[in-house]
Scaffold this active site. Structure first.
Site, mmCIF file in Angstrom:
data_model
loop_
_atom_site.group_PDB
_atom_site.id
_atom_site.type_symbol
_atom_site.label_atom_id
_atom_site.label_comp_id
_atom_site.label_asym_id
_atom_site.label_seq_id
_atom_site.Cartn_x
_atom_site.Cartn_y
_atom_site.Cartn_z
ATOM 1 N N SER A 54 0.977 -1.474 -0.379
ATOM 2 C CA SER A 54 -0.031 0.005 -0.197
ATOM 3 C C SER A 54 0.582 1.118 0.063
ATOM 4 O O SER A 54 1.915 1.396 0.524
ATOM 5 C CB SER A 54 -0.617 0.086 1.113
ATOM 6 N N TYR B 183 -2.539 0.068 10.287
ATOM 7 C CA TYR B 183 -2.875 -0.881 8.504
ATOM 8 C C TYR B 183 -1.307 -0.609 7.412
ATOM 9 O O TYR B 183 -1.289 -1.918 7.413
ATOM 10 C CB TYR B 183 -3.986 -0.397 8.105
#
Length: 335
Positions: free
Chosen positions: A127, A152
């Site tokens: 990501s 995350y």
């Protein structure tokens, strides 16, 4: 090829599965169909290809160790596109342990399956969030990324490190793709496009965080899938020029690589909202709010490595991508 796609009922996973089946690959799809967002949307994505003769669907959680072992032993995929994960920056603040189960334990099960069953390339979703506190733009895979701003992001960085250890120890080719703000038809309801359209259609205030000063490298789903397929088709290789005294964070003496995959043309949040207003023919009422915890003010992908090595050329303008999303949204929700 026989390809295992995890998260095959998810946004990117379903789009990738459709493309792989269309070109003649056999796909083993795996998804746990959790209720992080409306499971009916996942079922609707799956319905597009569930009956395809080249597709097999498995409902299973990545954290199920014995189950994951049996998937690899029974189906023996040649390659793996690992897209399943617990997503969401803000949700990771509220429920961090969900990210351990899926993004850490689940990823370890993927690595073990690949190691023991002869998988010749693992491509997995990282990501843009891994860039965290970095401020040099555009974000480059050759820069250090050790300051994540959300849990995350920390789990995605951990995935890259876990993959490197397996590439080094077992010569397993692994490639991590750092996705930059993916949007388009069949997307995730927790993401901005759904919220923008819903608010505008219902004449409700649209929450604009960071007072509209965000810039995002919005990347259309078709451009993402094209990049994933190009990378999946070419297993990662060692970098013979890699030096331990000047280590390159994007490559290794092991068959391990990471790449940015994005549009490489960041758009101001207010311009993105304007594209939705244009597509809907309505002006949004806006509620200007501060930056949310865990959010990054800007994302901007340097995709020069992907362009040079894979001839990757994202070419969907934001206005066109937004128009396609709005068209799908109105049809799917009958609005």
């Amino acid at each position: 090829m026989k390809i295992l796609v995890t998260g095959s009922a998810g946004f990117i996973g379903a789009a990738l599965t459709l493309r792989l089946l269309a070109r003649g690959d056999t796909v083993i799809g795996l998804d746990n169909h959790n209720d992080y967002y409306d499971p009916a949307l996942k079922e609707a994505r799956l319905a597009q290809f569930a009956a395809h003769p080249g597709y097999t669907h498995i409902r299973m959680d990545l954290a199920d160790r014995a189950g994951m072992e049996s998937v690899f032993a029974r189906h023996k995929p040649e390659r793996v596109a690992h897209l399943a994960a617990q997503a969401g920056v803000r949700y990771s603040i509220e429920n961090p342990l969900a990210y351990i189960d899926s993004n850490i334990v689940g990823f370890a099960h993927i690595l073990e399956g690949c190691r023991h069953h002869g998988v010749n390339h693992l491509v997995y979703a990282s990501s843009s969030s891994v860039y965290g506190a970095n401020t040099t733009m555009p974000f480059s895979v050759h820069d250090n990324v050790d300051h994540p701003l959300s849990f995350y992001a920390a789990t995605k960085k951990a995935n890259e490190l876990m993959a490197h250890s397996y590439s080094h120890l077992y010569q397993l080719p692994t490639t991590g793709l750092r996705f930059f703000t993916v949007y388009g038809p069949w997307g995730r309801p927790d993401m901005a496009p759904f919220q923008f359209v819903s608010a505008i259609l219902e004449n409700k205030p649209l929450k604009v965080f960071n007072y509209g000063n965000h810039r995002r490298d919005f990347t259309y789903i078709d451009d993402i899938v094209e990049g994933v397929i190009r990378v999946l088709d070419r297993p990662a290789e060692i970098n013979p020029a890699w030096k331990g005294d000047h280590p390159d964070p994007a490559s290794s003496t092991a068959p391990w690589r990471v790449y940015n995959i994005g549009n490489s043309q960041p758009v101001q949040l207010m311009d993105y909202i304007a594209a939705f207003e244009k597509a809907l023919g309505k002006t949004a009422e806006k509620e200007m709010l501060p930056l949310q915890p865990g959010d990054m003010p800007d994302t901007y992908a340097d995709v020069s490595d992907l362009k040079q090595e894979f001839d990757y050329k994202p070419d969907t303008p934001v206005n066109e991508g937004v128009r396609c999303f709005v068209e799908w949204y109105r049809q799917y929700y009958n609005r």
